[in-house]
Design an enzyme around this catalytic site. Structure first.
Site, PDB file in Angstrom:
ATOM      1  N   SER A  27      14.978   7.352 -10.351  1.00 63.73           N
ATOM      2  CA  SER A  27      16.155   6.643 -10.829  1.00 63.73           C
ATOM      3  C   SER A  27      16.408   7.668 -12.394  1.00 63.73           C
ATOM      4  O   SER A  27      17.770   7.791 -12.205  1.00 63.73           O
ATOM      5  CB  SER A  27      15.614   5.026 -10.997  1.00 63.73           C
ATOM      6  OG  SER A  27      14.643   5.471 -12.054  1.00 63.73           O
ATOM      7  N   LYS A  51      11.640  30.318   3.317  1.00 60.82           N
ATOM      8  CA  LYS A  51      12.037  30.999   3.777  1.00 60.82           C
ATOM      9  C   LYS A  51      10.731  30.759   5.313  1.00 60.82           C
ATOM     10  O   LYS A  51      10.813  32.146   6.382  1.00 60.82           O
ATOM     11  CB  LYS A  51      11.808  32.683   3.198  1.00 60.82           C
ATOM     12  CG  LYS A  51      12.682  32.501   2.598  1.00 60.82           C
ATOM     13  CD  LYS A  51      13.370  33.976   2.160  1.00 60.82           C
ATOM     14  CE  LYS A  51      14.806  34.180   0.785  1.00 60.82           C
ATOM     15  NZ  LYS A  51      14.262  35.577   0.105  1.00 60.82           N
ATOM     16  N   SER A  76      10.481  42.523  -2.079  1.00 60.33           N
ATOM     17  CA  SER A  76      10.184  42.285  -2.959  1.00 60.33           C
ATOM     18  C   SER A  76       8.972  40.351  -3.610  1.00 60.33           C
ATOM     19  O   SER A  76       8.678  40.164  -4.527  1.00 60.33           O
ATOM     20  CB  SER A  76      10.105  42.699  -4.730  1.00 60.33           C
ATOM     21  OG  SER A  76      11.723  42.334  -4.819  1.00 60.33           O
TER      22      SER A  76
END
Lengths: 268, 268
Positions: A27, A51, A76
């Site tokens: 809130s 991912k 990477s």
């Protein structure tokens, strides 16, 4: 295939291998932002980032013969970990090409998830050369971190879940990054009367924010929401703070993309 | 009153004013710890800590006449914020005595929640003197941060929710701190065939951990769970890591007490 059916199928396909992540609200954040914000917490996703969704969907779409030869990506960062863990969850071998200067913590995470690392000189050309050499030798299937429809459909399931759980949301923000998440988020918003913001050209608006605005937004989320998020996913919230008039009284969904942060290198 | 009935009633009483917080798990944490760990995330509680529960319950137990005179506590930390926010949620005035050397960020949080701060010289005697002076003037009711049955019953509701949501848990750990949470947690575990660890004499075992073990455990939770927690609530998890034989293959609930951390002063 119709995108809507493809998205449904991708979601069903990966659901056993991913977390249905929490949506958090505060809130105090709503008061500061002047709108109602719904944070979709992919920092709580397996391996710590959205991912995992795309990597699972892409690998699940391979044939048995293809899976037997393994999968490969060069990265990477989070995609290296996502492909490693998704592959292991599905009993598939993962080859990961990483630049030699990738942080040790990232390499060690990939190894923990069972990925086989090949290091290369840190240029895009050398990454691709090393990747192609492994493909030629093993027949592994290449998983591109963003430019792959199956990856995009997987990433789209984050926004899909958010919009199912909170039908009142009228705007969804996602960081641009490699483009895969944003494309997927835009897909999930289609035909839902929901505005998707973050990049172009699929989405409706871009808001540029500066680095200090990102750090401020990230710190606010750490302090008020008590969750660890990557700087990249503070970008949409920074945009909300920067343009209060745009978001006033709206119900704004934000995809928190991940929480893989090097705690030794914080910007505050 | 029977403690079980009192606990049920406290839980019902405060439920409109608190979050029923998430319980998070991580398979990697389970692997590292050698047991299944259930983190009850009171860092996501309103004002960022479990103390909101006890403060609400204590204020709700006051009569209307008492409430009209306000409430008071002395604290440099979470209890100051908890009493301020709980009082505001219930339309009650809150007086907060804080040592003059309390961090500005804490004072400003108390003010944001509507608490009226009186600063004093930072000794226990001066705190109590200032508190008594305000009580004499206003008739405000004193809310003790731990030595108050209504506060303890409120704190107990965190472990109560955890044990309702995960009936398989056989051990619950809580940090000792002021003792209120631990006493409440022990209460919630009674007659449930659940072991409560953390301090004495009510609970069954203490495990001592060193500061570097606490920092290591805290960092592991930040990195792997992606949640911001206070060092004090990393103590129980540090104990699990320190004595793997004690916890091997158990199902261990841990109360994550709060997430109010000064991000400028991290130990890593």
């Amino acid at each position: 295939m119709l995108y809507k059916k493809a998205l449904e199928e991708a979601h069903f396909r990966i659901s056993r291998y991913i977390h249905r992540t929490e949506v958090l609200q505060s809130s105090l954040i709503n008061t500061i932002a002047g709108c109602e914000v719904f944070f979709k917490c992919e920092n709580f996703q397996k391996m710590g980032a959205f991912k995992m969704r795309g990597a699972c969907n892409a690998i699940l779409q391979l044939s048995e013969e293809e899976r037997a030869n393994g999968v490969i990506t060069h990265s990477s960062g989070n995609m290296a970990q996502a492909v490693s863990l998704a592959a292991r969850s599905l009993g598939v071998k993962a080859y990961i090409v990483m630049p030699s200067n990738a942080p040790e913590v990232k390499k060690s995470a990939v190894r923990d998830y069972g990925g086989e690392i090949t290091e290369c000189i840190p240029t895009i050309e050398e990454r691709e050369k090393a990747t192609n050499a492994i493909i030629a030798k093993t027949g592994a299937s290449f998983i591109h971190p963003s430019n792959d429809l199956n990856v995009i459909l997987g990433q789209a399931t984050a926004a899909k879940e958010l919009l199912i759980d909170y039908t009142e949301i009228d705007t969804v923000l996602a960081p641009v990054g490699g483009g895969g998440l944003l494309a997927g988020t835009a897909l999930a918003c289609l035909h839902r009367n929901v505005t998707c913001m973050g990049g172009e050209p699929m989405v409706e608006k871009i808001i540029r924010v500066e680095e200090d605005e990102i750090i401020h937004a990230m710190r606010l989320i750490w302090e008020r929401m008590k969750i660890i998020i990557e700087p990249s996913c503070a970008v949409p919230f920074a945009a909300v703070l920067k343009e209060p008039d745009t978001f006033k009284d709206k119900k704004v969904g934000i995809i928190i993309t991940g929480g893989n942060v090097d705690l030794s290198k914080l910007p505050f």
